[in-house]
Design a protein around this motif. Structure first.
Motif, PDB file in Angstrom:
ATOM      1  N   LEU A 160       0.773   1.844   7.947  1.00 26.21           N
ATOM      2  CA  LEU A 160       0.438   0.660   7.152  1.00 26.21           C
ATOM      3  C   LEU A 160       1.449  -0.456   7.383  1.00 26.21           C
ATOM      4  O   LEU A 160       1.075  -1.635   7.505  1.00 26.21           O
ATOM      5  CB  LEU A 160       0.378   1.015   5.667  1.00 26.21           C
ATOM      6  CG  LEU A 160      -0.805   1.890   5.237  1.00 26.21           C
ATOM      7  CD1 LEU A 160      -0.569   2.450   3.834  1.00 26.21           C
ATOM      8  CD2 LEU A 160      -2.103   1.106   5.304  1.00 26.21           C
ATOM      9  N   ALA A 161       2.723  -0.110   7.468  1.00 31.41           N
ATOM     10  CA  ALA A 161       3.767  -1.109   7.729  1.00 31.41           C
ATOM     11  C   ALA A 161       3.580  -1.734   9.107  1.00 31.41           C
ATOM     12  O   ALA A 161       3.737  -2.947   9.279  1.00 31.41           O
ATOM     13  CB  ALA A 161       5.153  -0.483   7.611  1.00 31.41           C
ATOM     14  N   GLY A 162       3.232  -0.923  10.090  1.00 30.52           N
ATOM     15  CA  GLY A 162       2.982  -1.453  11.434  1.00 30.52           C
ATOM     16  C   GLY A 162       1.809  -2.418  11.455  1.00 30.52           C
ATOM     17  O   GLY A 162       1.892  -3.500  12.056  1.00 30.52           O
ATOM     18  N   TYR A 163       0.726  -2.050  10.790  1.00 25.90           N
ATOM     19  CA  TYR A 163      -0.423  -2.954  10.695  1.00 25.90           C
ATOM     20  C   TYR A 163      -0.031  -4.230   9.951  1.00 25.90           C
ATOM     21  O   TYR A 163      -0.438  -5.333  10.322  1.00 25.90           O
ATOM     22  CB  TYR A 163      -1.603  -2.287   9.976  1.00 25.90           C
ATOM     23  CG  TYR A 163      -2.158  -1.070  10.662  1.00 25.90           C
ATOM     24  CD1 TYR A 163      -2.201  -0.959  12.055  1.00 25.90           C
ATOM     25  CD2 TYR A 163      -2.634   0.005   9.916  1.00 25.90           C
ATOM     26  CE1 TYR A 163      -2.713   0.170  12.669  1.00 25.90           C
ATOM     27  CE2 TYR A 163      -3.153   1.138  10.531  1.00 25.90           C
ATOM     28  CZ  TYR A 163      -3.191   1.211  11.906  1.00 25.90           C
ATOM     29  OH  TYR A 163      -3.695   2.332  12.509  1.00 25.90           O
ATOM     30  N   GLY A 164       0.764  -4.071   8.911  1.00 26.68           N
ATOM     31  CA  GLY A 164       1.215  -5.232   8.141  1.00 26.68           C
ATOM     32  C   GLY A 164       2.028  -6.192   8.991  1.00 26.68           C
ATOM     33  O   GLY A 164       1.890  -7.407   8.868  1.00 26.68           O
ATOM     34  N   MET A 165       2.870  -5.642   9.857  1.00 25.66           N
ATOM     35  CA  MET A 165       3.672  -6.511  10.722  1.00 25.66           C
ATOM     36  C   MET A 165       2.790  -7.267  11.707  1.00 25.66           C
ATOM     37  O   MET A 165       3.024  -8.454  11.985  1.00 25.66           O
ATOM     38  CB  MET A 165       4.738  -5.701  11.457  1.00 25.66           C
ATOM     39  CG  MET A 165       5.847  -5.234  10.525  1.00 25.66           C
ATOM     40  SD  MET A 165       7.147  -4.335  11.358  1.00 25.66           S
ATOM     41  CE  MET A 165       7.921  -5.658  12.264  1.00 25.66           C
ATOM     42  N   ALA A 166       1.762  -6.622  12.229  1.00 27.60           N
ATOM     43  CA  ALA A 166       0.841  -7.309  13.139  1.00 27.60           C
ATOM     44  C   ALA A 166       0.113  -8.444  12.414  1.00 27.60           C
ATOM     45  O   ALA A 166       0.000  -9.562  12.927  1.00 27.60           O
ATOM     46  CB  ALA A 166      -0.167  -6.313  13.719  1.00 27.60           C
ATOM     47  N   VAL A 167      -0.344  -8.169  11.202  1.00 24.69           N
ATOM     48  CA  VAL A 167      -1.034  -9.190  10.417  1.00 24.69           C
ATOM     49  C   VAL A 167      -0.063 -10.303  10.015  1.00 24.69           C
ATOM     50  O   VAL A 167      -0.417 -11.485  10.043  1.00 24.69           O
ATOM     51  CB  VAL A 167      -1.719  -8.548   9.185  1.00 24.69           C
ATOM     52  CG1 VAL A 167      -2.292  -9.599   8.260  1.00 24.69           C
ATOM     53  CG2 VAL A 167      -2.808  -7.586   9.633  1.00 24.69           C
ATOM     54  N   ALA A 202       0.805  -1.228   0.000  1.00 22.70           N
ATOM     55  CA  ALA A 202       0.000   0.000   0.000  1.00 22.70           C
ATOM     56  C   ALA A 202       0.839   1.280   0.000  1.00 22.70           C
ATOM     57  O   ALA A 202       0.451   2.252  -0.662  1.00 22.70           O
ATOM     58  CB  ALA A 202      -0.977  -0.012   1.177  1.00 22.70           C
ATOM     59  N   PRO A 203       1.978   1.334   0.717  1.00 22.98           N
ATOM     60  CA  PRO A 203       2.770   2.577   0.656  1.00 22.98           C
ATOM     61  C   PRO A 203       3.189   2.974  -0.760  1.00 22.98           C
ATOM     62  O   PRO A 203       3.274   4.166  -1.060  1.00 22.98           O
ATOM     63  CB  PRO A 203       3.991   2.253   1.531  1.00 22.98           C
ATOM     64  CG  PRO A 203       3.454   1.287   2.543  1.00 22.98           C
ATOM     65  CD  PRO A 203       2.501   0.419   1.745  1.00 22.98           C
ATOM     66  N   ALA A 204       3.419   2.004  -1.620  1.00 17.08           N
ATOM     67  CA  ALA A 204       3.762   2.341  -3.006  1.00 17.08           C
ATOM     68  C   ALA A 204       2.574   3.015  -3.695  1.00 17.08           C
ATOM     69  O   ALA A 204       2.751   3.987  -4.445  1.00 17.08           O
ATOM     70  CB  ALA A 204       4.179   1.084  -3.773  1.00 17.08           C
ATOM     71  N   ALA A 205       1.367   2.521  -3.424  1.00 11.03           N
ATOM     72  CA  ALA A 205       0.178   3.132  -4.019  1.00 11.03           C
ATOM     73  C   ALA A 205      -0.063   4.528  -3.449  1.00 11.03           C
ATOM     74  O   ALA A 205      -0.398   5.464  -4.194  1.00 11.03           O
ATOM     75  CB  ALA A 205      -1.044   2.246  -3.774  1.00 11.03           C
ATOM     76  N   VAL A 206       0.114   4.668  -2.147  1.00 11.27           N
ATOM     77  CA  VAL A 206      -0.046   5.981  -1.520  1.00 11.27           C
ATOM     78  C   VAL A 206       0.950   6.967  -2.134  1.00 11.27           C
ATOM     79  O   VAL A 206       0.587   8.097  -2.500  1.00 11.27           O
ATOM     80  CB  VAL A 206       0.157   5.885   0.015  1.00 11.27           C
ATOM     81  CG1 VAL A 206       0.227   7.275   0.647  1.00 11.27           C
ATOM     82  CG2 VAL A 206      -0.963   5.072   0.649  1.00 11.27           C
ATOM     83  N   HIS A 207       2.178   6.544  -2.273  1.00  8.10           N
ATOM     84  CA  HIS A 207       3.205   7.409  -2.865  1.00  8.10           C
ATOM     85  C   HIS A 207       2.842   7.764  -4.303  1.00  8.10           C
ATOM     86  O   HIS A 207       2.968   8.920  -4.721  1.00  8.10           O
ATOM     87  CB  HIS A 207       4.571   6.717  -2.811  1.00  8.10           C
ATOM     88  CG  HIS A 207       5.671   7.545  -3.370  1.00  8.10           C
ATOM     89  ND1 HIS A 207       6.088   7.427  -4.683  1.00  8.10           N
ATOM     90  CD2 HIS A 207       6.434   8.514  -2.823  1.00  8.10           C
ATOM     91  CE1 HIS A 207       7.066   8.285  -4.904  1.00  8.10           C
ATOM     92  NE2 HIS A 207       7.298   8.960  -3.792  1.00  8.10           N
TER      93      HIS A 207
END
Length: 162
Positions: free
Chosen positions: A98-105, A74-79
């Motif tokens: 988003l990266a933090g949520y990704g790590m939890a998932v 998602a960060p690539a899309a946001v950028h």
């Protein structure tokens, strides 16, 4: 200006985004390998032998792996959408979340994968213990330890922050 690095706020945002992208490259590779492994499981000869609980764990874990992949890309899309709009700090802040949520998932997906495999190999109790062990390890190394280290730095953050 940041005296310790002699950089402007925009330069800091650029550096923070570059560092975040490097972290995401490492995480994304792991997620892709996990996702590919999970996709192939459904086509193995033993897959039909899985009981309903194992099939549920498999499906939930597969969806968690997909969710982690989506969160890490998602960060690539946001950028891309916000590129050249003068909001680099916003891009960094949102991408970091988003990266933090990704790590939890991802922690849940890794735990589910180990739960499934250990359940097949060792039985339900062994699977639950192994899956909880992985989740605990992720919580310890990805959350508790960094937060503890953060608390030891001046003002709760180090020289390369924010």
């Amino acid at each position: 200006m940041d005296d310790s690095r002699n950089e402007t706020p925009l330069e800091r945002a650029d550096r923070n985004f570059a560092e975040l992208l490097q972290e995401l490259r490492v995480l994304q590779t792991g997620v892709q390998i996990l996702f590919a492994f999970l996709l192939t499981l459904a086509f193995t000869p033993r897959f039909p032998e899985l009981d309903p609980v194992q099939r549920s764990v498999y499906l939930v874990t597969l969806l968690l792996a997909v969710s982690a992949a989506v969160l890490f890309t998602a960060p690539a899309a946001v950028h891309r959408v916000l590129f050249r709009r003068g909001v680099k700090k916003l891009i960094v802040d949102v991408s970091s979340r988003l990266a933090g949520y990704g790590m939890a998932v991802l922690a849940l997906a890794l735990s589910g994968s180990v739960l499934l495999i250990a359940d097949v190999v060792l039985g339900r109790t062994g699977g639950i213990v192994a899956g909880c062990g992985v989740l605990g390890g992720c919580a310890l190394l990805w959350a508790a330890m960094p937060w503890r280290l953060r608390g030891r730095t001046p003002n709760g953050h180090g020289r390369d922050s924010p």
